[in-house]
Motif scaffolding. Structure first.
Motif, PDB file in Angstrom:
ATOM      1  N   TRP A 234      30.021  28.616  31.440  1.00 45.83           N
ATOM      2  CA  TRP A 234      29.114  28.712  32.575  1.00 45.83           C
ATOM      3  C   TRP A 234      29.934  28.765  33.873  1.00 45.83           C
ATOM      4  O   TRP A 234      30.823  27.929  34.098  1.00 45.83           O
ATOM      5  CB  TRP A 234      28.150  27.532  32.577  1.00 45.83           C
ATOM      6  N   PRO A 235      29.684  29.758  34.765  1.00 46.30           N
ATOM      7  CA  PRO A 235      30.508  29.959  35.963  1.00 46.30           C
ATOM      8  C   PRO A 235      30.649  28.722  36.854  1.00 46.30           C
ATOM      9  O   PRO A 235      31.669  28.564  37.532  1.00 46.30           O
ATOM     10  CB  PRO A 235      29.788  31.096  36.698  1.00 46.30           C
ATOM     11  N   ALA A 236      29.636  27.846  36.871  1.00 44.29           N
ATOM     12  CA  ALA A 236      29.708  26.657  37.720  1.00 44.29           C
ATOM     13  C   ALA A 236      30.843  25.718  37.312  1.00 44.29           C
ATOM     14  O   ALA A 236      31.261  24.860  38.099  1.00 44.29           O
ATOM     15  CB  ALA A 236      28.380  25.907  37.684  1.00 44.29           C
ATOM     16  N   TYR A 237      31.346  25.858  36.081  1.00 39.69           N
ATOM     17  CA  TYR A 237      32.441  25.016  35.611  1.00 39.69           C
ATOM     18  C   TYR A 237      33.821  25.626  35.860  1.00 39.69           C
ATOM     19  O   TYR A 237      34.837  25.054  35.475  1.00 39.69           O
ATOM     20  CB  TYR A 237      32.294  24.765  34.109  1.00 39.69           C
ATOM     21  N   ALA A 238      33.858  26.775  36.503  1.00 40.07           N
ATOM     22  CA  ALA A 238      35.111  27.532  36.584  1.00 40.07           C
ATOM     23  C   ALA A 238      36.225  26.797  37.325  1.00 40.07           C
ATOM     24  O   ALA A 238      37.403  27.025  37.049  1.00 40.07           O
ATOM     25  CB  ALA A 238      34.855  28.892  37.245  1.00 40.07           C
ATOM     26  N   ARG A 239      35.878  25.910  38.249  1.00 37.11           N
ATOM     27  CA  ARG A 239      36.904  25.265  39.075  1.00 37.11           C
ATOM     28  C   ARG A 239      37.018  23.767  38.820  1.00 37.11           C
ATOM     29  O   ARG A 239      37.431  23.016  39.709  1.00 37.11           O
ATOM     30  CB  ARG A 239      36.598  25.517  40.555  1.00 37.11           C
ATOM     31  N   ILE A 240      36.662  23.318  37.643  1.00 34.30           N
ATOM     32  CA  ILE A 240      36.747  21.887  37.335  1.00 34.30           C
ATOM     33  C   ILE A 240      38.168  21.364  37.529  1.00 34.30           C
ATOM     34  O   ILE A 240      38.374  20.256  38.030  1.00 34.30           O
ATOM     35  CB  ILE A 240      36.244  21.615  35.898  1.00 34.30           C
ATOM     36  N   ASP A 241      39.158  22.168  37.150  1.00 30.15           N
ATOM     37  CA  ASP A 241      40.542  21.696  37.267  1.00 30.15           C
ATOM     38  C   ASP A 241      41.045  21.676  38.704  1.00 30.15           C
ATOM     39  O   ASP A 241      42.178  21.259  38.964  1.00 30.15           O
ATOM     40  CB  ASP A 241      41.481  22.541  36.399  1.00 30.15           C
ATOM     41  N   GLU A 242      40.182  22.065  39.663  1.00 34.15           N
ATOM     42  CA  GLU A 242      40.549  22.003  41.072  1.00 34.15           C
ATOM     43  C   GLU A 242      39.871  20.852  41.800  1.00 34.15           C
ATOM     44  O   GLU A 242      40.164  20.599  42.979  1.00 34.15           O
ATOM     45  CB  GLU A 242      40.190  23.330  41.762  1.00 34.15           C
ATOM     46  N   ILE A 243      38.947  20.166  41.148  1.00 33.01           N
ATOM     47  CA  ILE A 243      38.214  19.078  41.799  1.00 33.01           C
ATOM     48  C   ILE A 243      39.186  17.985  42.235  1.00 33.01           C
ATOM     49  O   ILE A 243      40.055  17.554  41.473  1.00 33.01           O
ATOM     50  CB  ILE A 243      37.151  18.488  40.836  1.00 33.01           C
TER      51      ILE A 243
END
Length: 326
Positions: A234-243
Motif C-alpha cells: 500500500w503506497p501509504a507505507y512507502a516511507r516507513i523507513d524514513e519516519i
C-alpha cells in the motif's frame, strides 16, 4: 454458613482470599463451578475468595465494622448490618453484581459462558434467561475488555534482549462495506492492525482513512523505534523507513505477486491477515451489523489475544476484581 454462627464479621478467613496469581492459576470447569455455587453460602464464600464481593463491611456512616446476618427476605438471603448505627447494606454493594436481579450463580455462569466464547443464543438457552439480559451482560464484559486494553495496552516491537529488531506485521482492513443481510451497502470503517511476532501483543485501532498521515501517526505512537515492520505494498507505507529519521526498518511483500517472499519466507503478513479473518468471523456470528458495539468487539479480540493459551474465565475474574475493587 456451615459450622459458623448466623452472625459474623466476615465471609471467609482473611488468609483464604486469593491473590492475582492464585486466581490465574485456577482452571474451573463448568460442572465444578455449578457444584461450587449451588448453595448460597458456598457461592458467597466463592465470590469473597475471588474478591468479587466484600469479605467485610465498613459502614460509610460511622466507620464501624458490620456483621453478616442471614435474613430470608433479603436478596441472596444475607445482608451486612452495622453493629454501631444498625444500617444495613447488601452484600452486592459496589460489586459487578450490584444492579442485577439475577442470582449470583446465574451471573457467574454468564461470565463463564462469555469467557469461553459461547454464542449469545447458546447462553440464553442454557441458562434460561432473556436475550436482552445476555446482551447487556456480554456488553458489560466487553466494556471491561476495553478498560483493560486501554490501561494495559503496550507499544509493540522494539529491540529484543539479544539486541535484534522485533518484527511487527501491519495492515489495514475495511469493515461494514456490505451488510450481512441481502447485500446492501453501508458506510464502512477502516481498522489499522499490528501483530508482534513471538508474543501475544496485538493492536487494532479504528481509523478515519488509510492515508499516509493517519497510518504513520499510529505507527509512530504504537510501534517502538528499532522495530522491523513488514507490510504489503500500500503506497501509504512507502516511507516507513524514513519516519523520525529512520528509526524503523521496513520490508514489503507485494500480494499481487506473492503472499510469502520467495527469497526470504520470513517476509509475509500472514499473522495480521489471519487476524482479520478471525475478527470478521466473530462479528458475523455474534455481532451482525450493530456497529455501535464495534469498538468493544475490537477490544475483546485484543484482550483475548493478550491472554492466548491462558484461561479466559480466570482472567476475566481478575479483570472484574480490578475494576470493581472491594
Amino acid at each position: 454458613m456451615p459450622g459458623r454462627p448466623k452472625s459474623t464479621s466476615f465471609i471467609v478467613e482473611e488468609d483464604e482470599l486469593l491473590t492475582d496469581e492464585e486466581i490465574l492459576a485456577e482452571d474451573w470447569r463448568l460442572t465444578q463451578l455449578i457444584a461450587e455455587t449451588t448453595r448460597i453460602e458456598s457461592t458467597l464464600q466463592w465470590c469473597a475468595r475471588h474478591r468479587l464481593i466484600a469479605n467485610r463491611m465498613i459502614c460509610e456512616n460511622c466507620d464501624d465494622f458490620g456483621t453478616l446476618n442471614r435474613l430470608s427476605r433479603r436478596q441472596d438471603f444475607y445482608e451486612w448490618r452495622c453493629s454501631h448505627c444498625n444500617r444495613s447494606h447488601t452484600i452486592r454493594s459496589k460489586s459487578i453484581f450490584e444492579s442485577s436481579n439475577l442470582s449470583l450463580q446465574q451471573i457467574l455462569l454468564i461470565i463463564y459462558f462469555w469467557s469461553n466464547n459461547h454464542l449469545q443464543q447458546t447462553t440464553v438457552h442454557e441458562l434460561n434467561v432473556s436475550n436482552h439480559t445476555i446482551i447487556e451482560w456480554f456488553s458489560l464484559l466487553r466494556e471491561l475488555c476495553e478498560e483493560s486494553v486501554t490501561q494495559f495496552n503496550e507499544e509493540l516491537g522494539g529491540i529484543d534482549y539479544m539486541n535484534n529488531p522485533i518484527t511487527v506485521e501491519i495492515d489495514e482492513s475495511y469493515f461494514f462495506h456490505r451488510k450481512y443481510h441481502r447485500g446492501r451497502f453501508t458506510g464502512g470503517q477502516w481498522v489499522f492492525g499490528a501483530i508482534e511476532r513471538g508474543s501475544n501483543k496485538c493492536l487494532l485501532k479504528q481509523v478515519p482513512d488509510r492515508t499516509r498521515e493517519t497510518l504513520e501517526e499510529l505507527i509512530n505512537k504504537w510501534i517502538l523505534p528499532g522495530t522491523n515492520i513488514i507490510s504489503d505494498g500500500w503506497p501509504a507505507y512507502a516511507r516507513i523507513d524514513e519516519i523520525n529519521g529512520g528509526v524503523y526498518s521496513h520490508e514489503i511483500v507485494i500480494h499481487q505477486e506473492c503472499f510469502v517472499d520467495p527469497v526470504d519466507p520470513s517476509i509475509h503478513t500472514q499473522h495480521i491477515e489471519a487476524t482479520w479473518t478471525h475478527v470478521k468471523r466473530k462479528l458475523k456470528y455474534q455481532f451482525g451489523t450493530q456497529r455501535e458495539f464495534f469498538p468493544s468487539y475490537l477490544a475483546e479480540y485484543m484482550w483475548r489475544h493478550s491472554i492466548l493459551n491462558r484461561s479466559p474465565f480466570e482472567n476475566m475474574l481478575l479483570c472484574i476484581s480490578q475494576y470493581y475493587p472491594i
